[in-house]
Design a protein around this motif. Structure first.
Motif, PDB file in Angstrom:
ATOM      1  N   TYR A 134       0.832  -1.206   0.000  1.00 39.03           N
ATOM      2  CA  TYR A 134       0.000   0.000   0.000  1.00 39.03           C
ATOM      3  C   TYR A 134       0.861   1.247   0.000  1.00 39.03           C
ATOM      4  O   TYR A 134       2.028   1.237   0.395  1.00 39.03           O
ATOM      5  CB  TYR A 134      -0.950   0.032   1.195  1.00 39.03           C
ATOM      6  CG  TYR A 134      -0.262   0.098   2.548  1.00 39.03           C
ATOM      7  CD1 TYR A 134       0.213   1.311   3.057  1.00 39.03           C
ATOM      8  CD2 TYR A 134      -0.082  -1.043   3.314  1.00 39.03           C
ATOM      9  CE1 TYR A 134       0.843   1.368   4.284  1.00 39.03           C
ATOM     10  CE2 TYR A 134       0.556  -0.990   4.542  1.00 39.03           C
ATOM     11  CZ  TYR A 134       1.007   0.223   5.022  1.00 39.03           C
ATOM     12  OH  TYR A 134       1.647   0.281   6.231  1.00 39.03           O
ATOM     13  N   GLN A 135       0.273   2.314  -0.468  1.00 39.30           N
ATOM     14  CA  GLN A 135       0.732   3.673  -0.245  1.00 39.30           C
ATOM     15  C   GLN A 135      -0.341   4.333   0.630  1.00 39.30           C
ATOM     16  O   GLN A 135      -1.524   4.024   0.501  1.00 39.30           O
ATOM     17  CB  GLN A 135       0.873   4.433  -1.565  1.00 39.30           C
ATOM     18  CG  GLN A 135       1.919   3.873  -2.508  1.00 39.30           C
ATOM     19  CD  GLN A 135       3.326   4.278  -2.112  1.00 39.30           C
ATOM     20  OE1 GLN A 135       3.528   5.303  -1.479  1.00 39.30           O
ATOM     21  NE2 GLN A 135       4.310   3.475  -2.489  1.00 39.30           N
ATOM     22  N   TRP A 136       0.083   5.232   1.510  1.00 41.38           N
ATOM     23  CA  TRP A 136      -0.866   5.860   2.436  1.00 41.38           C
ATOM     24  C   TRP A 136      -0.662   7.368   2.374  1.00 41.38           C
ATOM     25  O   TRP A 136      -0.020   7.971   3.233  1.00 41.38           O
ATOM     26  CB  TRP A 136      -0.621   5.345   3.836  1.00 41.38           C
ATOM     27  CG  TRP A 136      -1.724   5.563   4.815  1.00 41.38           C
ATOM     28  CD1 TRP A 136      -2.672   6.537   4.802  1.00 41.38           C
ATOM     29  CD2 TRP A 136      -1.992   4.784   5.989  1.00 41.38           C
ATOM     30  NE1 TRP A 136      -3.505   6.429   5.877  1.00 41.38           N
ATOM     31  CE2 TRP A 136      -3.108   5.346   6.622  1.00 41.38           C
ATOM     32  CE3 TRP A 136      -1.369   3.671   6.558  1.00 41.38           C
ATOM     33  CZ2 TRP A 136      -3.626   4.828   7.816  1.00 41.38           C
ATOM     34  CZ3 TRP A 136      -1.891   3.168   7.733  1.00 41.38           C
ATOM     35  CH2 TRP A 136      -2.998   3.732   8.350  1.00 41.38           C
ATOM     36  N   PRO A 137      -1.189   8.006   1.327  1.00 43.11           N
ATOM     37  CA  PRO A 137      -1.013   9.444   1.155  1.00 43.11           C
ATOM     38  C   PRO A 137      -2.138  10.252   1.799  1.00 43.11           C
ATOM     39  O   PRO A 137      -3.040   9.701   2.441  1.00 43.11           O
ATOM     40  CB  PRO A 137      -1.059   9.589  -0.369  1.00 43.11           C
ATOM     41  CG  PRO A 137      -2.075   8.547  -0.761  1.00 43.11           C
ATOM     42  CD  PRO A 137      -1.890   7.393   0.200  1.00 43.11           C
ATOM     43  N   THR A 260      -4.207   3.165  -0.110  1.00 42.26           N
ATOM     44  CA  THR A 260      -4.630   2.807  -1.464  1.00 42.26           C
ATOM     45  C   THR A 260      -5.627   1.657  -1.471  1.00 42.26           C
ATOM     46  O   THR A 260      -6.221   1.379  -2.511  1.00 42.26           O
ATOM     47  CB  THR A 260      -3.403   2.441  -2.313  1.00 42.26           C
ATOM     48  OG1 THR A 260      -2.602   1.468  -1.614  1.00 42.26           O
ATOM     49  CG2 THR A 260      -2.544   3.664  -2.583  1.00 42.26           C
ATOM     50  N   GLU A 294       4.227   4.198   3.471  1.00 46.05           N
ATOM     51  CA  GLU A 294       4.133   3.075   2.550  1.00 46.05           C
ATOM     52  C   GLU A 294       4.423   1.799   3.332  1.00 46.05           C
ATOM     53  O   GLU A 294       5.067   1.841   4.388  1.00 46.05           O
ATOM     54  CB  GLU A 294       5.115   3.207   1.384  1.00 46.05           C
ATOM     55  CG  GLU A 294       6.579   3.084   1.762  1.00 46.05           C
ATOM     56  CD  GLU A 294       7.503   3.029   0.547  1.00 46.05           C
ATOM     57  OE1 GLU A 294       6.997   2.807  -0.569  1.00 46.05           O
ATOM     58  OE2 GLU A 294       8.721   3.195   0.733  1.00 46.05           O
ATOM     59  N   ALA A 356      -0.329   6.428  -7.706  1.00 44.87           N
ATOM     60  CA  ALA A 356       0.221   5.955  -6.432  1.00 44.87           C
ATOM     61  C   ALA A 356       1.551   5.245  -6.612  1.00 44.87           C
ATOM     62  O   ALA A 356       2.443   5.342  -5.769  1.00 44.87           O
ATOM     63  CB  ALA A 356      -0.782   5.030  -5.738  1.00 44.87           C
ATOM     64  N   GLN A 357       1.698   4.519  -7.714  1.00 44.55           N
ATOM     65  CA  GLN A 357       2.923   3.758  -7.921  1.00 44.55           C
ATOM     66  C   GLN A 357       3.942   4.487  -8.794  1.00 44.55           C
ATOM     67  O   GLN A 357       5.139   4.205  -8.706  1.00 44.55           O
ATOM     68  CB  GLN A 357       2.597   2.396  -8.546  1.00 44.55           C
ATOM     69  CG  GLN A 357       1.869   1.467  -7.600  1.00 44.55           C
ATOM     70  CD  GLN A 357       1.960   0.012  -8.038  1.00 44.55           C
ATOM     71  OE1 GLN A 357       1.084  -0.494  -8.704  1.00 44.55           O
ATOM     72  NE2 GLN A 357       3.022  -0.656  -7.642  1.00 44.55           N
ATOM     73  N   PRO A 361       5.654   8.354  -5.219  1.00 38.82           N
ATOM     74  CA  PRO A 361       6.946   8.120  -4.563  1.00 38.82           C
ATOM     75  C   PRO A 361       7.986   9.211  -4.797  1.00 38.82           C
ATOM     76  O   PRO A 361       8.898   9.382  -3.988  1.00 38.82           O
ATOM     77  CB  PRO A 361       7.396   6.780  -5.156  1.00 38.82           C
ATOM     78  CG  PRO A 361       6.122   6.083  -5.511  1.00 38.82           C
ATOM     79  CD  PRO A 361       5.233   7.182  -6.018  1.00 38.82           C
ATOM     80  N   TYR A 366       8.816   9.469   2.933  1.00 36.35           N
ATOM     81  CA  TYR A 366       8.051   8.500   3.712  1.00 36.35           C
ATOM     82  C   TYR A 366       8.405   8.585   5.189  1.00 36.35           C
ATOM     83  O   TYR A 366       9.573   8.489   5.576  1.00 36.35           O
ATOM     84  CB  TYR A 366       8.276   7.096   3.163  1.00 36.35           C
ATOM     85  CG  TYR A 366       7.625   6.907   1.809  1.00 36.35           C
ATOM     86  CD1 TYR A 366       6.238   6.828   1.705  1.00 36.35           C
ATOM     87  CD2 TYR A 366       8.386   6.859   0.647  1.00 36.35           C
ATOM     88  CE1 TYR A 366       5.622   6.692   0.464  1.00 36.35           C
ATOM     89  CE2 TYR A 366       7.779   6.722  -0.595  1.00 36.35           C
ATOM     90  CZ  TYR A 366       6.401   6.642  -0.674  1.00 36.35           C
ATOM     91  OH  TYR A 366       5.777   6.520  -1.900  1.00 36.35           O
TER      92      TYR A 366
END
Length: 409
Positions: A134-137, A260, A294, A356-357, A361, A366
């Protein structure tokens, strides 16, 4: 054959039978990820003849599993993330370490370095097979920002404060957050580490001593200043993840901190409104860019029962990690996986996943995710303590004192 039940966790016999498996998962059959999981398992059974009973336990899964272990009825495979109670499972001999299987089954080179690191303990034992990433924005609704006269998502705390004032003047809640559960706790920890190095943050999250840490206190004071400036939505201290997401998707709030894993729930007509970014930075922060998290979420843990059916478990794991299986989760459940991927190969009809991918980044730094460092025995307590921090009138000293008391206890 796929058999489903709710928290039954009936297990299989302990004879080493390799014609059937039981899987305990938090993924409800009605969720996008749960639907894909069950569909994939149907294909696995068709190909191998191995029947899989899928039991659903929701957020109570760790307790359900531990109860089933005590009764000798545990599932063969547990589908869960490496936080809280599961961190004790190897020590309590209810699951088996899998680092040798990761190598023998040819998975190590396919997993991201971050996933391997997150699932490997200090003693070198790997707790399970990482599967979902996951990404956690911070999510921003560009349309709502524009209605308040804001052209770009805020990148600094000053811009965030200005945005909150303008949004409220326009009748829009600034940032929805689940202040009463893990979503609020994660945002709180993200903000309070603004002035800490990664190593200092890890030590503070692991050992406490917050009131005596000037840099951490500065971060807590930053949090209270945002709270008191009404950056967070009304009654945030009573909100949960569900109410946070409902407010954002209901276009009542312009921002939210969410992972995400929520992509599958985004209303189609809203996809183009969403921008993904980081938490705005204060002056003097140790980060160079707005922050996000992340990591990995659910993976597959092998119980002592499952270890007695290793041939069937291996077939299951290898099937799940096939490129075509992984692609199904990406395409049909909008999942980020814990495997190496080229963002350019992602489907064009999933712009949020590509953002997200591919873009996120490079746009964020992070922060240290606290889950790996907060002692498992304290994880629920620090969630409750963070809810106190969202309560109006609580000073930085009140907040650090609450946490220090928890850590000392």
């Amino acid at each position: 054959m796929l058999v489903t039940s709710a928290a039954a966790c009936s297990g299989d016999d302990e004879s080493g039978d390799s014609t059937s498996l039981t899987l305990l998962t938090p993924a409800a059959a009605s969720s996008a990820g749960g639907q894909v999981l069950r569909s994939v398992i149907e294909g696995f059974t068709t190909e191998t003849g191995i029947q899989v009973q899928v039991d659903t336990a929701g957020e109570d899964l760790p307790t359900v599993f531990e109860t089933s272990v005590a009764a000798g009825k545990q599932a063969d495979i547990v589908h869960i993330n490496p936080v809280d109670k599961p961190l004790t499972w190897i020590d309590n001999s209810v699951v088996v370490p899998v680092e040798s299987y990761v190598d023998e089954w040819g998975l190590r080179d396919r997993l991201t370095a971050g996933a391997i690191d997150e699932w490997t303990r200090a003693d070198g034992k790997m707790q399970g097979f990482p599967f979902e990433g996951y990404q956690w924005p911070i999510w921003y609704n560009k349309t709502l920002l524009a209605k308040a006269g804001i052209t770009d998502p805020p990148a600094t705390v000053d811009q965030l404060l200005d945005a909150a004032t303008k949004l409220r003047a326009a009748g829009i809640q600034p940032m929805a957050v689940g202040g009463n559960d893990w979503t609020g706790q994660k945002l709180f920890f993200q903000i309070i580490q603004s002035y800490l190095s990664a190593d200092a943050a890890k030590e503070a999250f692991a050992k406490g001593g917050w009131c005596g840490n000037p840099s951490l206190m500065k971060g807590i004071e930053l949090f209270t200043s945002l709270r008191d400036a009404k950056v967070f939505g009304d009654n945030a201290e009573g909100f949960t993840a569900q109410s946070m997401v409902a407010d954002f998707f209901g276009k009542k709030a312009a921002m939210m901190p969410a992972g995400t894993w929520e992509f599958a729930q985004v209303p189609k007509e809203m996809v183009g409104d969403i921008a993904l970014g980081g938490m705005p930075l204060p002056s003097g922060a140790t980060f160079a860019k707005p922050t996000a998290y992340e990591g990995t979420s659910n993976g597959f843990w092998v119980s002592q029962n499952g270890a007695k059916k290793l041939d069937a478990v291996r077939k299951f794991v290898e099937y799940m990690y096939r490129p075509e299986t992984v692609a199904t989760f990406v395409k049909d459940a909008s999942m980020i996986m814990a495997l190496k991927a080229d963002a350019s190969t992602l489907p064009d009809d999933q712009p949020l996943l590509k953002a997200a991918q591919g873009e996120l980044p490079t746009a964020v730094d992070y922060a240290v995710l606290p889950d790996r460092y907060v002692p498992g025995s304290l994880s629920q307590s620090v969630i409750r303590d963070a809810a106190v921090a969202f309560t109006a009138g609580k000073s930085a000293t009140d907040i650090c004192g609450t946490f220090d008391k928890t850590y000392k206890g």
